[in-house]
Design a protein around this motif. Structure first.
Motif, mmCIF file in Angstrom:
data_model
loop_
_atom_site.group_PDB
_atom_site.id
_atom_site.type_symbol
_atom_site.label_atom_id
_atom_site.label_comp_id
_atom_site.label_asym_id
_atom_site.label_seq_id
_atom_site.Cartn_x
_atom_site.Cartn_y
_atom_site.Cartn_z
ATOM 1 N N VAL A 199 0.849 -1.192 0.000
ATOM 2 C CA VAL A 199 0.000 0.000 0.000
ATOM 3 C C VAL A 199 0.883 1.241 0.000
ATOM 4 O O VAL A 199 1.777 1.383 0.839
ATOM 5 C CB VAL A 199 -0.942 0.023 1.213
ATOM 6 N N ARG A 200 0.618 2.143 -0.937
ATOM 7 C CA ARG A 200 1.385 3.382 -1.063
ATOM 8 C C ARG A 200 0.601 4.524 -0.435
ATOM 9 O O ARG A 200 -0.623 4.613 -0.593
ATOM 10 C CB ARG A 200 1.681 3.660 -2.537
ATOM 11 N N ILE A 201 1.310 5.388 0.277
ATOM 12 C CA ILE A 201 0.682 6.546 0.906
ATOM 13 C C ILE A 201 1.438 7.805 0.501
ATOM 14 O O ILE A 201 2.649 7.782 0.303
ATOM 15 C CB ILE A 201 0.638 6.419 2.440
ATOM 16 N N THR A 202 0.714 8.906 0.361
ATOM 17 C CA THR A 202 1.320 10.191 0.040
ATOM 18 C C THR A 202 2.071 10.726 1.252
ATOM 19 O O THR A 202 1.523 10.764 2.355
ATOM 20 C CB THR A 202 0.237 11.198 -0.365
ATOM 21 N N VAL A 203 3.325 11.142 1.043
ATOM 22 C CA VAL A 203 4.089 11.811 2.100
ATOM 23 C C VAL A 203 4.536 13.143 1.509
ATOM 24 O O VAL A 203 5.539 13.225 0.800
ATOM 25 C CB VAL A 203 5.294 10.970 2.562
ATOM 26 N N ASN A 204 3.758 14.179 1.792
ATOM 27 C CA ASN A 204 3.959 15.460 1.109
ATOM 28 C C ASN A 204 4.189 16.638 2.040
ATOM 29 O O ASN A 204 4.546 17.726 1.580
ATOM 30 C CB ASN A 204 2.762 15.764 0.198
ATOM 31 N N THR A 205 3.982 16.453 3.329
ATOM 32 C CA THR A 205 4.141 17.539 4.290
ATOM 33 C C THR A 205 4.815 17.009 5.545
ATOM 34 O O THR A 205 4.830 15.793 5.788
ATOM 35 C CB THR A 205 2.764 18.119 4.688
ATOM 36 N N PRO A 206 5.347 17.908 6.380
ATOM 37 C CA PRO A 206 5.908 17.451 7.653
ATOM 38 C C PRO A 206 4.883 16.714 8.508
ATOM 39 O O PRO A 206 5.217 15.729 9.192
ATOM 40 C CB PRO A 206 6.361 18.756 8.320
ATOM 41 N N GLU A 207 3.628 17.160 8.445
ATOM 42 C CA GLU A 207 2.577 16.492 9.221
ATOM 43 C C GLU A 207 2.344 15.077 8.721
ATOM 44 O O GLU A 207 2.142 14.145 9.517
ATOM 45 C CB GLU A 207 1.280 17.301 9.140
ATOM 46 N N ALA A 208 2.370 14.903 7.390
ATOM 47 C CA ALA A 208 2.206 13.558 6.829
ATOM 48 C C ALA A 208 3.381 12.669 7.220
ATOM 49 O O ALA A 208 3.204 11.498 7.584
ATOM 50 C CB ALA A 208 2.072 13.636 5.313
ATOM 51 N N ALA A 209 4.590 13.205 7.132
ATOM 52 C CA ALA A 209 5.777 12.426 7.504
ATOM 53 C C ALA A 209 5.729 12.010 8.967
ATOM 54 O O ALA A 209 6.078 10.880 9.325
ATOM 55 C CB ALA A 209 7.039 13.233 7.214
ATOM 56 N N ALA A 210 5.286 12.927 9.839
ATOM 57 C CA ALA A 210 5.187 12.611 11.260
ATOM 58 C C ALA A 210 4.125 11.552 11.528
ATOM 59 O O ALA A 210 4.209 10.805 12.520
ATOM 60 C CB ALA A 210 4.872 13.886 12.049
ATOM 61 N N ALA A 211 3.121 11.467 10.647
ATOM 62 C CA ALA A 211 2.045 10.499 10.844
ATOM 63 C C ALA A 211 2.428 9.087 10.434
ATOM 64 O O ALA A 211 1.809 8.116 10.891
ATOM 65 C CB ALA A 211 0.802 10.938 10.054
ATOM 66 N N VAL A 212 3.425 8.937 9.570
ATOM 67 C CA VAL A 212 3.766 7.619 9.027
ATOM 68 C C VAL A 212 4.063 6.590 10.124
ATOM 69 O O VAL A 212 3.506 5.476 10.101
ATOM 70 C CB VAL A 212 4.923 7.715 8.017
ATOM 71 N N PRO A 213 4.936 6.871 11.101
ATOM 72 C CA PRO A 213 5.165 5.859 12.136
ATOM 73 C C PRO A 213 3.922 5.552 12.959
ATOM 74 O O PRO A 213 3.748 4.411 13.437
ATOM 75 C CB PRO A 213 6.280 6.464 12.997
ATOM 76 N N LEU A 214 3.029 6.535 13.116
ATOM 77 C CA LEU A 214 1.778 6.281 13.827
ATOM 78 C C LEU A 214 0.880 5.344 13.026
ATOM 79 O O LEU A 214 0.214 4.468 13.592
ATOM 80 C CB LEU A 214 1.048 7.603 14.085
ATOM 81 N N ILE A 215 0.863 5.526 11.705
ATOM 82 C CA ILE A 215 0.098 4.634 10.833
ATOM 83 C C ILE A 215 0.634 3.209 10.938
ATOM 84 O O ILE A 215 -0.121 2.243 11.086
ATOM 85 C CB ILE A 215 0.152 5.129 9.373
ATOM 86 N N ARG A 216 1.958 3.085 10.895
ATOM 87 C CA ARG A 216 2.580 1.767 11.001
ATOM 88 C C ARG A 216 2.246 1.107 12.344
ATOM 89 O O ARG A 216 1.892 -0.087 12.395
ATOM 90 C CB ARG A 216 4.087 1.913 10.841
#
Length: 410
Positions: free
Chosen positions: A57-74
């Protein structure tokens, strides 16, 4: 299963626990359309896609907020016992986001880099190299994804200039295809120069035209041995997107080209994102390349089948087996290979039903209101009355329980 690996990448690439290339099966992937910064909503959609059968599954990582959310998603996916690998989709600022958010860089299983959107001017090569260096540091594979809509303009100008000096210049269509392949291969070579191993590189060259996609991937396959990700970009909505994707991918898969696929459908407003996963699975399964869920054969109907009962039953059965498959997959081996038939009249009904593992022949117009059921070619029961759908589902469930070997319980 049909084995078509003559042109597939011989170098295997691992993305988390998923293996691409070599003799590994063609992998289905998809992409979320949620705001990645909303980690809970994104994690839920990732889990829905994975449950539907998306293996990446691919997710958009386009902002600092999105990047910070990635480990939470995982973390949230792990709590849901969903181990689907996550791919980060980066444009313009990926070098900065991966550098400033190491937890994001670690949580992702793969990075997608678009060489046309990685930077401009002198910064382009530096920022591309920076992302590759980060992939090496965190031991992540990279998909170098070229798109016609965002092709590197400097590269395009260069190859057009070179083309103009040829005795027999390429025409506009050939020029576009050549530029796409050149961008992918030159970017892969740069990534290897930086230190990324060839078996950690996946290439894609996405366009919206079926014939262009086929031609481009044939050339990529001829000139390189990297794993290839297939898919039309902006395939479209509904039947147009399904037909175009099927036409393009089927030709390439039949030639043994492609290691992972995505069907990029535009969903109807409020429509399920999982539809694109189902279509990708059905392409592979109808071609005999993989098996995901029992397939239901059903007649198209004619003047003999004025009742809608067989249509309703076919739809109910298809939905039932797809909904049950996640649990069957955990409990049994081989249920995905089961074949079912829901037929509408006596002409082909009994014959088709006998060819399936389980088949039912419904009465056509004017026929007696009885519905013989066949299991592995033998008639086992005749259904009548109002609860045919429920009774037929029970027959399917019992067949699975007694036919497919139970997996050993941990």
């Amino acid at each position: 299963m049909l084995s078509l690996i003559s042109k597939r990448a011989t170098r295997a690439c691992s993305i988390g626990h998923v293996r691409l290339g070599g003799d590994a099966p063609v992998v289905v992937q998809s992409m979320t359309n949620t705001d990645t910064a909303d980690y809970l909503k994104t994690a839920i959609q990732c889990a829905e896609l994975a449950r539907a059968g998306s293996e990446l599954v691919r997710i958009t990582v386009n902002t600092p907020e999105a990047a910070a959310a990635v480990p939470l998603i995982r973390d949230h996916l792990d709590k849901m016992n969903c181990d689907v690998p996550l791919i980060g989709d980066f444009h313009y600022n990926g070098h900065r986001l991966l550098t400033e958010h190491p937890a994001c860089a670690e949580a992702l299983a793969k990075y997608r880099i678009n060489p046309g959107n990685v930077g401009f001017g002198k910064k382009k090569d530096e920022q591309f190299a920076q992302m590759v260096e980060l992939a090496c540091r965190y031991d992540k594979p990279v998909r170098i994804g070229v798109n016609w809509g965002s092709l590197d303009q400097d590269l395009l100008a260069r190859v057009m200039d070179e083309n103009s000096r040829l005795a027999q210049p390429l025409d506009a269509t050939e020029m576009m295809r050549h530029a796409m392949v050149t961008s992918a291969l030159e970017s892969a070579a740069k990534a290897e120069e930086v230190g990324l191993a060839g078996e950690r590189i996946i290439l894609s060259c996405k366009v919206s035209s079926v014939q262009d996609l086929i031609a481009i991937y044939r050339e990529l396959s001829r000139r390189a041995d990297y794993a290839l990700h297939l898919g039309l970009t902006e395939a479209g909505m509904g039947s147009k997107g399904i037909v175009a994707s099927t036409a393009a991918l089927s030709v390439l898969l039949q030639e043994g080209i492609g290691d992972t696929i995505r069907v990029s459908l535009t969903p109807e407003p409020g429509g399920a994102r999982t539809q694109e996963v189902v279509v990708a699975q059905e392409i592979l399964q109808t071609m005999g390349l993989r098996a995901f869920t029992p397939m239901v054969a059903a007649c198209p109907g004619c003047g003999r089948t004025t009742s809608t009962l067989f249509q309703e039953l076919a739809g109910e059965v298809q939905d039932f087996v797809r909904a049950r498959m996640p649990e069957w997959k955990l409990r049994y081996d081989g249920a995905e290979n089961m074949t079912l038939a829901v037929m509408g009249c006596i002409v082909n009904g009994p014959g088709e039903s006998k060819h399936a593992n389980i088949g039912i022949s419904l009465p056509g117009t004017g026929e007696a209101p009885s519905m013989p059921v066949y299991e592995d070619g033998e008639k086992t029961v005749t259904l009548k009355g109002e609860n045919v759908t429920g009774e037929f589902k029970e027959i399917i469930e019992r067949y699975v329980e007694r036919t497919y070997k139970k997996k050993l319980q941990a």
